[in-house]
Design an enzyme around this catalytic site. Structure first.
Site, PDB file in Angstrom:
ATOM      1  N   ASP A  10      15.475  -5.872  13.156  1.00  0.00           N
ATOM      2  CA  ASP A  10      14.046  -6.051  12.888  1.00  0.00           C
ATOM      3  C   ASP A  10      13.788  -7.556  12.840  1.00  0.00           C
ATOM      4  O   ASP A  10      14.728  -8.361  12.836  1.00  0.00           O
ATOM      5  CB  ASP A  10      13.674  -5.397  11.548  1.00  0.00           C
ATOM      6  CG  ASP A  10      12.209  -5.591  11.202  1.00  0.00           C
ATOM      7  OD1 ASP A  10      11.352  -5.347  12.071  1.00  0.00           O
ATOM      8  OD2 ASP A  10      11.898  -6.012  10.067  1.00  0.00           O
ATOM      9  N   SER A  11      12.524  -7.929  12.730  1.00  0.00           N
ATOM     10  CA  SER A  11      12.200  -9.352  12.599  1.00  0.00           C
ATOM     11  C   SER A  11      12.598  -9.893  11.226  1.00  0.00           C
ATOM     12  O   SER A  11      12.660 -11.099  11.042  1.00  0.00           O
ATOM     13  CB  SER A  11      10.702  -9.554  12.799  1.00  0.00           C
ATOM     14  OG  SER A  11       9.994  -8.819  11.827  1.00  0.00           O
ATOM     15  N   CYS A  73      11.765  -1.749  14.279  1.00  0.00           N
ATOM     16  CA  CYS A  73      10.647  -2.692  14.286  1.00  0.00           C
ATOM     17  C   CYS A  73       9.542  -2.084  15.147  1.00  0.00           C
ATOM     18  O   CYS A  73       9.759  -1.824  16.341  1.00  0.00           O
ATOM     19  CB  CYS A  73      11.125  -4.019  14.884  1.00  0.00           C
ATOM     20  SG  CYS A  73       9.797  -5.218  15.120  1.00  0.00           S
ATOM     21  N   GLU A 151       7.733 -10.372   3.133  1.00  0.00           N
ATOM     22  CA  GLU A 151       8.802 -11.374   3.306  1.00  0.00           C
ATOM     23  C   GLU A 151       8.842 -12.356   2.139  1.00  0.00           C
ATOM     24  O   GLU A 151       9.876 -12.925   1.830  1.00  0.00           O
ATOM     25  CB  GLU A 151       8.619 -12.134   4.627  1.00  0.00           C
ATOM     26  CG  GLU A 151       8.940 -11.313   5.880  1.00  0.00           C
ATOM     27  CD  GLU A 151      10.427 -10.969   6.038  1.00  0.00           C
ATOM     28  OE1 GLU A 151      11.286 -11.779   5.675  1.00  0.00           O
ATOM     29  OE2 GLU A 151      10.711  -9.847   6.528  1.00  0.00           O
ATOM     30  N   CYS A 185       4.475  -0.283  11.052  1.00  0.00           N
ATOM     31  CA  CYS A 185       5.352  -1.452  10.950  1.00  0.00           C
ATOM     32  C   CYS A 185       6.365  -1.114   9.865  1.00  0.00           C
ATOM     33  O   CYS A 185       5.989  -0.624   8.783  1.00  0.00           O
ATOM     34  CB  CYS A 185       4.525  -2.670  10.556  1.00  0.00           C
ATOM     35  SG  CYS A 185       5.517  -4.083  10.035  1.00  0.00           S
ATOM     36  N   HIS A 187       7.930  -2.871   7.877  1.00  0.00           N
ATOM     37  CA  HIS A 187       7.788  -3.599   6.609  1.00  0.00           C
ATOM     38  C   HIS A 187       6.903  -2.824   5.622  1.00  0.00           C
ATOM     39  O   HIS A 187       7.044  -2.976   4.415  1.00  0.00           O
ATOM     40  CB  HIS A 187       7.128  -4.966   6.830  1.00  0.00           C
ATOM     41  CG  HIS A 187       8.065  -6.056   7.259  1.00  0.00           C
ATOM     42  ND1 HIS A 187       8.621  -6.111   8.514  1.00  0.00           N
ATOM     43  CD2 HIS A 187       8.528  -7.146   6.590  1.00  0.00           C
ATOM     44  CE1 HIS A 187       9.374  -7.197   8.610  1.00  0.00           C
ATOM     45  NE2 HIS A 187       9.350  -7.835   7.455  1.00  0.00           N
TER      46      HIS A 187
HETATM   47  N1  DGL Z   1       8.907  -4.799  10.876  1.00  0.00           N
HETATM   48  C1  DGL Z   1       8.192  -5.322  12.022  1.00  0.00           C
HETATM   49  C2  DGL Z   1       7.407  -4.193  12.653  1.00  0.00           C
HETATM   50  O1  DGL Z   1       7.771  -3.062  12.421  1.00  0.00           O
HETATM   51  C3  DGL Z   1       7.442  -6.529  11.600  1.00  0.00           C
HETATM   52  C4  DGL Z   1       6.879  -7.283  12.744  1.00  0.00           C
HETATM   53  C5  DGL Z   1       6.592  -8.721  12.467  1.00  0.00           C
HETATM   54  O2  DGL Z   1       7.549  -9.453  12.295  1.00  0.00           O
HETATM   55  O3  DGL Z   1       5.424  -9.087  12.526  1.00  0.00           O
HETATM   56  O4  DGL Z   1       6.470  -4.376  13.386  1.00  0.00           O
END
Ligand code: DGL
Length: 272
Positions: A10-11, A73, A151, A185, A187
């Site tokens: 993931d990011s 992600c 984050e 998302c 997150h």
């Molecule tokens: N967890 C990522 C997603 O599902 C986050 C994306 C981001 O870094 O903006 O989209």
């Protein structure tokens, strides 16, 4: 093959929502997690940049000899679906598993989707839902501030700043009378309680991370790739920037101290 690790990326912290579920359902699997903390957020970047990052993330996990890759992600999953990126090992993103769960959950056919700007712009979830049932009424909203909130550790359900932002993003979806909301998302499930507070108890929230973990487990069973290990698996975490922020929030979310298990990787050195 069976005892190789599962690769998840993931990011940043979001993919841990898939890890948490996998630890529950397949505790004997080894897991390699990569969070691209040096380049988060992905959701405000262009399609080309997101694809470039995704390819590097995948190459890193392949170099770790994983048996499967989960793009945990929403942003990567939404973009990679329509691309010609070729992944030659078992792979899943989050869009299809989450859309299937939402379609099974809705009673009135009114489904909301929240995600990053890139995800909503791609229309990937809407497309997946309409493919399952073209009569679904689908309502979308991007929530670009949610990823930075998570984050930076604003994850408590009584956090005032997060509540004000959530109210602003979610107000119009609440007015639409949806009974199901896709947390598109990964997150967002980390602030699920807060989102539920704003949406009210009648709206079922669909967790893209855990639904994808369930889907991935089924895929491993169908491929006969489940580990034969009869002891607990090992979870290793890699990030592309300092480990402190990630370790702290990840430990809080996973309910265990992972400080010793997080390493830095130079993600720019991975490419095809
Ligand atoms: N967890 C990522 C997603 O599902 C986050 C994306 C981001 O870094 O903006 O989209």
């Amino acid at each position: 093959m069976k005892n190789r690790p599962i690769g998840i990326f993931d990011s940043g912290l979001g993919g841990l929502t898939a890890v948490k579920e996998l630890l529950n359902i397949l505790p004997n699997e080894n897991i390699i997690y990569f969070g691209d903390t040096g380049r988060v957020p992905y959701g405000s970047k262009s399609r080309d940049t997101i694809l470039k990052y995704a390819i590097q993330d995948i190459e890193f996990l392949k170099s770790m000899n994983v048996k499967m890759i989960i793009a945990a992600c929403g942003t990567v999953s939404s973009i990679i679906g329509g691309s010609n990126v070729n992944i030659d090992i078992p792979f899943t993103g989050v869009v299809e598993p989450t859309a299937m769960a939402a379609s099974a959950s809705t009673k009135n056919g009114k489904i909301g989707i929240i995600g990053t700007t890139a995800t909503i712009k791609s229309g990937a979830y809407k497309h997946a839902l309409k493919k399952i049932n073209s009569s679904f009424n689908v309502f979308e909203q991007d929530c670009p501030m949610f990823v930075p909130l998570v984050e930076n550790g604003f994850i408590k359900d009584n956090d005032k700043a997060a509540l004000i932002i959530a109210e602003k993003y979610l107000y119009s979806l609440r007015e639409k009378g949806i009974d199901t909301l896709i947390l598109g998302c990964t997150h967002y499930p980390i602030i699920k309680k807060l989102i539920s507070k704003v949406m009210g108890p009648t709206v079922k929230l669909i967790d893209s991370g855990s639904e994808t973990a369930l889907f991935a487990a089924n895929l491993l069973y169908s491929l006969d790739y489940i580990s034969t290990r009869n002891t607990k698996g090992v979870c290793s975490f890699f990030v592309s920037d300092t480990v402190e922020g990630f370790s702290k929030t990840a430990s809080l979310f996973l309910g265990r101290n992972i400080n010793q298990d997080v390493k830095i990787v130079d993600i720019d050195s991975y490419t095809i």
